[in-house]
Design a protein around this motif. Structure first.
Motif, PDB file in Angstrom:
ATOM      1  N   ARG A   1       0.681  -1.165   0.122  1.00  0.00           N
ATOM      2  CA  ARG A   1       0.008  -0.019   0.090  1.00  0.00           C
ATOM      3  C   ARG A   1       0.938   1.112  -0.048  1.00  0.00           C
ATOM      4  NH1 ARG A   1      -5.356  -0.209   1.782  1.00  0.00           N
ATOM      5  NH2 ARG A   1      -6.010  -2.349   1.946  1.00  0.00           N
ATOM      6  N   ARG A   2       2.029   1.289   0.743  1.00  0.00           N
ATOM      7  CA  ARG A   2       2.654   2.587   0.816  1.00  0.00           C
ATOM      8  C   ARG A   2       3.540   2.753  -0.512  1.00  0.00           C
ATOM      9  NH1 ARG A   2       3.158   1.180   6.242  1.00  0.00           N
ATOM     10  NH2 ARG A   2       4.906  -0.532   5.760  1.00  0.00           N
ATOM     11  N   MET A   3       3.839   1.581  -0.994  1.00  0.00           N
ATOM     12  CA  MET A   3       4.619   1.697  -2.432  1.00  0.00           C
ATOM     13  C   MET A   3       3.649   2.169  -3.478  1.00  0.00           C
ATOM     14  SD  MET A   3       7.139  -1.503  -2.198  1.00  0.00           S
ATOM     15  CE  MET A   3       7.647  -1.369  -3.941  1.00  0.00           C
ATOM     16  N   ALA A   4       2.312   1.708  -3.496  1.00  0.00           N
ATOM     17  CA  ALA A   4       1.551   2.079  -4.504  1.00  0.00           C
ATOM     18  C   ALA A   4       1.513   3.656  -4.356  1.00  0.00           C
ATOM     19  CB  ALA A   4       0.174   1.363  -4.308  1.00  0.00           C
ATOM     20  N   ARG A   5       1.642   4.277  -3.264  1.00  0.00           N
ATOM     21  CA  ARG A   5       1.325   5.626  -3.422  1.00  0.00           C
ATOM     22  C   ARG A   5       2.739   6.471  -3.242  1.00  0.00           C
ATOM     23  NH1 ARG A   5      -1.732   3.981   1.505  1.00  0.00           N
ATOM     24  NH2 ARG A   5       0.097   4.765   2.860  1.00  0.00           N
ATOM     25  N   SER A   6       3.753   5.766  -3.588  1.00  0.00           N
ATOM     26  CA  SER A   6       5.186   6.288  -3.934  1.00  0.00           C
ATOM     27  C   SER A   6       5.561   6.504  -5.220  1.00  0.00           C
ATOM     28  CB  SER A   6       6.277   5.478  -2.981  1.00  0.00           C
ATOM     29  OG  SER A   6       7.546   6.159  -3.425  1.00  0.00           O
ATOM     30  N   PRO A   7       5.670   7.920  -5.740  1.00  0.00           N
ATOM     31  CA  PRO A   7       5.987   7.834  -7.286  1.00  0.00           C
ATOM     32  C   PRO A   7       7.414   7.254  -7.515  1.00  0.00           C
ATOM     33  CG  PRO A   7       5.406  10.206  -6.128  1.00  0.00           C
ATOM     34  CD  PRO A   7       5.378   8.981  -5.145  1.00  0.00           C
ATOM     35  N   VAL A   8       8.224   7.139  -6.609  1.00  0.00           N
ATOM     36  CA  VAL A   8       9.633   6.659  -6.714  1.00  0.00           C
ATOM     37  C   VAL A   8       9.269   5.213  -6.897  1.00  0.00           C
ATOM     38  CG1 VAL A   8      11.777   6.077  -5.908  1.00  0.00           C
ATOM     39  CG2 VAL A   8      10.814   8.518  -5.420  1.00  0.00           C
ATOM     40  N   ALA A   9       8.427   4.520  -6.098  1.00  0.00           N
ATOM     41  CA  ALA A   9       8.233   2.857  -6.335  1.00  0.00           C
ATOM     42  C   ALA A   9       7.482   2.555  -7.605  1.00  0.00           C
ATOM     43  CB  ALA A   9       7.487   2.695  -5.190  1.00  0.00           C
ATOM     44  N   ILE A  10       6.557   3.659  -7.950  1.00  0.00           N
ATOM     45  CA  ILE A  10       5.969   3.459  -9.450  1.00  0.00           C
ATOM     46  C   ILE A  10       6.689   3.527 -10.537  1.00  0.00           C
ATOM     47  CG2 ILE A  10       4.043   4.285 -10.590  1.00  0.00           C
ATOM     48  CD1 ILE A  10       2.708   5.437  -8.313  1.00  0.00           C
ATOM     49  N   VAL A  11       7.786   4.529 -10.280  1.00  0.00           N
ATOM     50  CA  VAL A  11       8.643   4.680 -11.536  1.00  0.00           C
ATOM     51  C   VAL A  11       9.646   3.280 -11.581  1.00  0.00           C
ATOM     52  CG1 VAL A  11      10.564   6.030 -12.419  1.00  0.00           C
ATOM     53  CG2 VAL A  11       8.359   7.158 -11.506  1.00  0.00           C
ATOM     54  N   GLY A  12      10.211   2.899 -10.369  1.00  0.00           N
ATOM     55  CA  GLY A  12      11.053   1.746 -10.417  1.00  0.00           C
ATOM     56  C   GLY A  12      10.145   0.662 -10.768  1.00  0.00           C
ATOM     57  N   ALA A  13       9.077   0.337 -10.469  1.00  0.00           N
ATOM     58  CA  ALA A  13       8.348  -0.772 -10.732  1.00  0.00           C
ATOM     59  C   ALA A  13       8.107  -0.647 -12.418  1.00  0.00           C
ATOM     60  CB  ALA A  13       6.978  -0.768  -9.983  1.00  0.00           C
ATOM     61  N   VAL A  14       7.465   0.333 -13.003  1.00  0.00           N
ATOM     62  CA  VAL A  14       7.523   0.418 -14.662  1.00  0.00           C
ATOM     63  C   VAL A  14       8.775   0.001 -15.142  1.00  0.00           C
ATOM     64  CG1 VAL A  14       6.878   1.928 -16.218  1.00  0.00           C
ATOM     65  CG2 VAL A  14       5.168   2.075 -14.179  1.00  0.00           C
ATOM     66  N   ILE A  15       9.888   0.669 -14.939  1.00  0.00           N
ATOM     67  CA  ILE A  15      10.971   0.391 -15.585  1.00  0.00           C
ATOM     68  C   ILE A  15      11.503  -1.043 -15.478  1.00  0.00           C
ATOM     69  CG2 ILE A  15      13.489   0.920 -15.606  1.00  0.00           C
ATOM     70  CD1 ILE A  15      12.785   3.710 -14.505  1.00  0.00           C
ATOM     71  N   THR A  16      11.406  -1.614 -14.035  1.00  0.00           N
ATOM     72  CA  THR A  16      11.634  -3.157 -13.932  1.00  0.00           C
ATOM     73  C   THR A  16      10.837  -3.977 -14.834  1.00  0.00           C
ATOM     74  OG1 THR A  16      12.443  -2.460 -11.821  1.00  0.00           O
ATOM     75  CG2 THR A  16      12.180  -4.761 -12.044  1.00  0.00           C
TER      76      THR A  16
ATOM     77  N   LEU B   1      18.940   2.039 -12.687  1.00  0.00           N
ATOM     78  CA  LEU B   1      18.009   2.963 -12.056  1.00  0.00           C
ATOM     79  C   LEU B   1      16.882   2.342 -11.412  1.00  0.00           C
ATOM     80  CD1 LEU B   1      17.648   6.058 -11.002  1.00  0.00           C
ATOM     81  CD2 LEU B   1      16.718   6.503 -13.343  1.00  0.00           C
ATOM     82  N   GLY B   2      15.987   1.529 -12.394  1.00  0.00           N
ATOM     83  CA  GLY B   2      14.750   0.866 -12.151  1.00  0.00           C
ATOM     84  C   GLY B   2      14.770  -0.035 -10.943  1.00  0.00           C
ATOM     85  N   PHE B   3      15.839  -0.865 -10.991  1.00  0.00           N
ATOM     86  CA  PHE B   3      16.027  -1.669  -9.894  1.00  0.00           C
ATOM     87  C   PHE B   3      16.317  -0.937  -8.481  1.00  0.00           C
ATOM     88  CE2 PHE B   3      16.714  -5.003 -13.045  1.00  0.00           C
ATOM     89  CZ  PHE B   3      15.579  -6.071 -12.478  1.00  0.00           C
ATOM     90  N   THR B   4      17.353   0.083  -8.767  1.00  0.00           N
ATOM     91  CA  THR B   4      17.586   0.636  -7.378  1.00  0.00           C
ATOM     92  C   THR B   4      16.565   1.451  -6.935  1.00  0.00           C
ATOM     93  OG1 THR B   4      19.872   0.916  -8.343  1.00  0.00           O
ATOM     94  CG2 THR B   4      19.095   2.491  -6.617  1.00  0.00           C
ATOM     95  N   LEU B   5      15.688   2.171  -7.679  1.00  0.00           N
ATOM     96  CA  LEU B   5      14.616   2.783  -6.936  1.00  0.00           C
ATOM     97  C   LEU B   5      13.379   1.775  -6.527  1.00  0.00           C
ATOM     98  CD1 LEU B   5      13.653   5.481  -9.960  1.00  0.00           C
ATOM     99  CD2 LEU B   5      14.802   5.866  -7.816  1.00  0.00           C
ATOM    100  N   LEU B   6      13.328   0.791  -7.029  1.00  0.00           N
ATOM    101  CA  LEU B   6      12.309  -0.297  -6.561  1.00  0.00           C
ATOM    102  C   LEU B   6      12.765  -0.789  -5.249  1.00  0.00           C
ATOM    103  CD1 LEU B   6       9.812  -1.844  -6.895  1.00  0.00           C
ATOM    104  CD2 LEU B   6      11.128  -3.595  -8.463  1.00  0.00           C
ATOM    105  N   GLY B   7      14.128  -1.055  -4.995  1.00  0.00           N
ATOM    106  CA  GLY B   7      14.804  -1.704  -3.861  1.00  0.00           C
ATOM    107  C   GLY B   7      14.673  -0.580  -2.922  1.00  0.00           C
TER     108      GLY B   7
END
Length: 309
Positions: A29-44, A290-296
């Motif tokens: 839930r917290r990651m779904a509200r985080s723009p950083v997590a969304i960008v990382g998840a999309v790239i990954t 960058l995608g893996f780093t943002l997601l991690g």
């Protein structure tokens, strides 16, 4: 004063609403509200889809030398973009776009295998040290300290240089050895913290066997930080594999479509002739890392107990 009370009330309501959710559900839930997590998840996610379906997406055979007759290395002639070849060709006349697409699959293979091997070895070392303690912990951690005392790239170079005939597995093993002490230290630390927890002390007082306590109570509750670190390690594994290829210690097979190998060869031989041959794989590596780093990092913040208060 009113605003402060309102914020506290909202925080209490948020905590009460999340009481029925597990730790993983709250983290999602917290990651779904985080723009950083969304960008990382999309790239990954795009990278994974690209790697899986690369053979179907590639417009041409990445190993076919279509325009080899037009390549004149002595005169610095390597055909650029044209109809049917949007990014041009490499020094063998092979379609660069197709090789970049198929290279995603090889790059994912190198990163995932290196991370899994490093994770497996690190978990064995860290698990034994955290479970037994005493002299076992001392011996294993001194071994880990020796590995940590060597710079990561130098350690990877040393391991790769020991191979009589370098190949793709040489790169994977060399990169995996770099991550072993990281996983070992992390798992050992979390398991030591679990040894003093209430549920472990309760199981011990009830006479539960030691191996059962380790496997059922300590180890499962210690895997969260390790999994997050594995996501971050995927990014560094891809970069370190590219570094080994750049230094000439990677896979010597010139026909293999792999971003690190493509970058290393192009950067050393064709940067003055056609810099795009180095730019395209370099940009791909940077974006994926960058995608893996943002997601991690987002996963680490979402699972941090301090952020749940």
């Amino acid at each position: 004063m009113t605003n402060l009370l309102t914020r506290k009330k909202d925080k209490v309501d948020e905590l009460a609403a999340s009481a029925g959710h597990s730790l993983a559900q709250q983290a999602i839930r917290r990651m779904a509200r985080s723009p950083v997590a969304i960008v990382g998840a999309v790239i990954t996610g795009l990278f994974l889809l690209l790697a899986i379906f690369a053979p179907l997406l590639a417009p041409k055979d990445p190993y076919e030398r279509y325009l080899q007759g037009e390549v004149v290395l002595g005169s610095g002639i390597i055909p650029g973009p044209r109809d049917g070849f949007p990014l041009g060709v490499d020094d063998f006349g092979r379609d660069l776009l197709s090789r970049l697409l198929v290279g995603a699959q090889q790059t994912l293979l190198v990163g995932v295998m290196a991370t899994l091997i490093g994770l497996a070895i690190g978990m064995v070392i860290g698990g034994l040290a955290g479970a037994f303690g005493g002299w076992v912990d001392t011996v294993l951690m001194r071994l880990v300290d020796v590995m940590l005392s060597i710079p990561s790239l130098l350690l990877a170079i040393s391991v790769a240089a020991l191979a009589a005939k370098p190949n793709q597995w040489t790169v994977i093993i060399a990169v995996a050895m770099v991550s072993v002490p990281i996983f070992a230290r992390l798992l050992r630390g979390t398991m030591l913290a679990q040894r003093g927890s209430d549920h472990v002390l309760a199981a011990t007082s009830l006479g539960v066997k030691r191996h059962t306590i380790v496997l059922r109570h300590m180890l499962p509750n210690s895997l969260g930080p390790v999994i997050v670190q594995a996501t971050l390690t995927l990014a560094t594994s891809i970069i370190e594999a590219a570094a080994l290829s750049f230094l000439g210690l990677g896979d010597p097979d010139p026909s293999r479509a792999e971003w690190g190998l493509m970058l290393g060869k192009a950067a050393k031989q064709f940067l003055d002739i056609r810099p795009e041959l180095a730019f395209y794989p370099a940009i791909a590596i940077i974006i994926v890392a960058l995608g893996f780093t943002l997601l991690g990092e987002s996963m680490r913040e979402a699972l941090d107990p301090k952020n749940r208060r």
